[in-house]
Design an enzyme around this catalytic site. Structure first.
Site, PDB file in Angstrom:
ATOM      1  N   SER A 180       1.159  -0.792  -0.257  1.00  0.00           N
ATOM      2  CA  SER A 180      -0.254  -0.019   0.310  1.00  0.00           C
ATOM      3  C   SER A 180       0.721   1.169  -0.116  1.00  0.00           C
ATOM      4  O   SER A 180      -0.169   2.715  -0.750  1.00  0.00           O
ATOM      5  CB  SER A 180      -0.929   0.309   0.881  1.00  0.00           C
ATOM      6  OG  SER A 180      -1.610  -1.070   1.002  1.00  0.00           O
ATOM      7  N   HIS A 226       0.161   4.463   4.451  1.00  0.00           N
ATOM      8  CA  HIS A 226      -0.614   4.982   3.881  1.00  0.00           C
ATOM      9  C   HIS A 226       0.193   6.348   3.256  1.00  0.00           C
ATOM     10  O   HIS A 226       0.793   6.981   1.705  1.00  0.00           O
ATOM     11  CB  HIS A 226      -1.436   4.947   3.302  1.00  0.00           C
ATOM     12  CG  HIS A 226      -2.434   3.638   3.531  1.00  0.00           C
ATOM     13  ND1 HIS A 226      -4.066   3.361   3.890  1.00  0.00           N
ATOM     14  CD2 HIS A 226      -2.014   2.196   3.278  1.00  0.00           C
ATOM     15  CE1 HIS A 226      -3.933   2.028   3.776  1.00  0.00           C
ATOM     16  NE2 HIS A 226      -2.692   1.618   3.383  1.00  0.00           N
TER      17      HIS A 226
END
Length: 275
Positions: A180, A226
């Site tokens: 991610s 993230h």
């Protein structure tokens, strides 16, 4: 009986036995342009230069004949690691603890490889499915603009940015994994390219905003990875696309510097934990 030498195709009064290596037409000394092998005529040299410009990319490098191949290769590596983890026990398997990123493991066991391996490890089908879908959709578009090697550099700098943020801001005892961080780096890359080329910035910001909100609201999602990946992707892409042409040679040193900074932040966290 010796045959007369043919005349240069551009100068009919100049006999010559030299021929262009590309088109085979006779060329005299005035028309001979040194090539990689033998000589070429001026027209072939001009065509070659036009073809080179056609395949050149705006920020260096040349256009790939198959820009999807790099993203497909990254997807294949992620899927292979995922299958390996499933075959060895998934969450409960020893390899999972070996490849996921846990700050305490890096600090006290010297598991520095986790900064990289965690970016290729997944468990749930939805997790790898979503990440690989975004990679397959965004990766080729970024590569078509910046080229294969710059695309890979942005991807790995973003991966390291996500790992550094996990090291700095997550629970030292927790374990994080997934691509991610690198995927958010691609979102950052698309945003920077849209800003530079006056694309649909509002739509991209909306997409990024939704994903960032989900990162904070969804349980067991690493907002650190993230956001760290997003920052890494933005900075790495800016280093590639915003340098003036005369300073383009500094792209790679800047990308390397970003990678060193992110690794340095991880080192800083290790020093904090072991102090």
């Amino acid at each position: 009986m010796e045959m007369a030498a043919p005349a240069c195709y551009r100068h009919p009064d100049e006999p010559t036995r030299i021929r262009c290596q590309r088109c085979g037409r006779p060329i005299c000394r005035q028309c001979m342009v040194p090539g990689p092998v033998g000589f070429q005529c001026p027209e072939c040299v001009q065509q070659g230069m036009q073809q080179t410009r056609q395949y050149a990319l705006p920020y260096g490098g040349t256009r790939s004949s198959n820009p999807k191949s790099t993203s497909v290769a990254l997807v294949a590596v992620n899927v292979a690691v995922w299958l390996l983890l499933l075959l060895t026990g998934g969450y409960s398997g020893v390899p999972m603890a070996y490849v996921s990123l846990a700050p305490v493991d890096v600090a006290f066991n010297g598991a520095w490889w986790q900064l990289i391996t965690s970016g290729f490890a997944h468990v749930e089908l939805w997790h790898i499915g979503f990440n690989m879908l975004v990679l397959y959709l965004l990766g080729p578009n970024v590569e078509q603009i910046v080229g294969r090697w710059r695309f890979l550099a942005i991807y790995f700098v973003a991966l390291l940015g996500g790992a550094a943020a996990v090291m700095l801001f997550s629970n030292p005892l927790s374990a994080t994994l997934g691509a991610s961080g690198a995927i958010y780096g691609l979102l950052g890359a698309v945003l920077m390219l849209a800003l530079k080329h006056k694309g649909d910035v509002r739509g991209i910001l909306t997409w990024i905003g939704i994903n960032v909100v989900v990162s904070f609201l969804w349980a067991n999602v690493s907002w650190q990875g993230h956001l760290g990946g997003l920052v890494g992707g933005v900075l790495a892409t800016a280093a590639v696309i915003y340098l003036p042409k005369q300073y383009r040679r500094f792209q790679w040193p800047l990308l390397a510097l970003l990678a060193v900074i992110f690794v340095g932040l991880s080192v800083f966290r290790v020093l904090q934990l072991t102090a």
